[in-house]
Motif scaffolding. Sequence first.
Motif: not given
Length: 356
Positions: A33-35, A130, A194-195, A197-198, A201-202
């Motif tokens: 989902e995200d990292h 996050r 992407p999700s 959240k991702q 993040s990007r």
Amino acid sequence: MKYPELLNFSDVYQRRAEFDSIIDVRSPAEFAEDHIANAINCPVLSNEERIVIGTMYKQVGAFEAKRLGAALVAKNIGQHIENLFQDKPRDWKPLIYCWRGGNRSGAMAHIFAKIGWPVTQLNGGYKAYRQYVNQSLDSELQQFQWRVLCGPTGSGKSRSLQALAALGAQVLDLELLAAHRGSVLGGMPGHAQPSQKQFDSRIFEQIQKFDTRKTIYVEAESKKIGNLRVPENLMQTMRASSCVQLSLPLGKRVELLLEEYAHFIINTESLNEQLHFLTSLHGKERISRWKQMAENGQVQQLVSELLEQHYDPAYGKSVARNFLKYPHAELIAQDDIKESDFTRTALQILGARAPE
């Protein structure tokens, strides 16, 4: 220094160059989902194991769940050490994080510290990361000067962004980060979005690379790109920024779109599935005619009609209403769609002299 060292994300980010590896010990589903950028996934509980432990915690009890969880976590950490980290030297410095509480990351960090590695554990885990991303996207955007590329569908905004990036300009290509071109036909074959959240993040990671003394160039977007929302503060910042209006002759816009959406020419069934979503705006009769044109290979005429009857009217209303400085936008007209034409446009945007 006593290890494991416990750090907040703000300190981790300032010292990120110190870490040889960033290890996300959450389950594969959480990681997908995200990292954190450049993290590797070394789950201490698999997707299935995490569900089992969570169910046991609720239905049987905390002690029983922790007892079983400890056995699974110890086994999985042992496998990661054996398979991935046997070659790491004494001074190898990993950063480890989990979701929030620190139990999963704490277990691995404790074992790594006992081995002798100078390990750091992220305080608050992914949730703290996050929160940092959200706060940054709320507070840091005002540090930059922004310039928004406007223009109707097919006017080459994305190509102009690519040309700007090739010239060394700071470019935030939201459609590239979202894996979507933004319209009802904008999905990119073979590239799932992407999700949310991702996506956030990007954007965060890209902005961290930028110099506050230089302008950021971005394409005018609506609030959503496919299924993803552009962060609200970024949307407001873009809408208040200066604009450049790009234009191409209609025939060249059609030509450009036929290049970029070639997959629809090959797969008219997919095109007609997307056209169906425009029925509420244009009625069954027009949509049926457009579908028939697609099946008959009349794609040039179809694209031309889509531009004139759907995209252009919608764009005209939206851009004037949402981008405050659009009435004062610099107009840059382009006659053709060769790479050199987009380079010339990019140079004009930058205020540089175009090559003869």
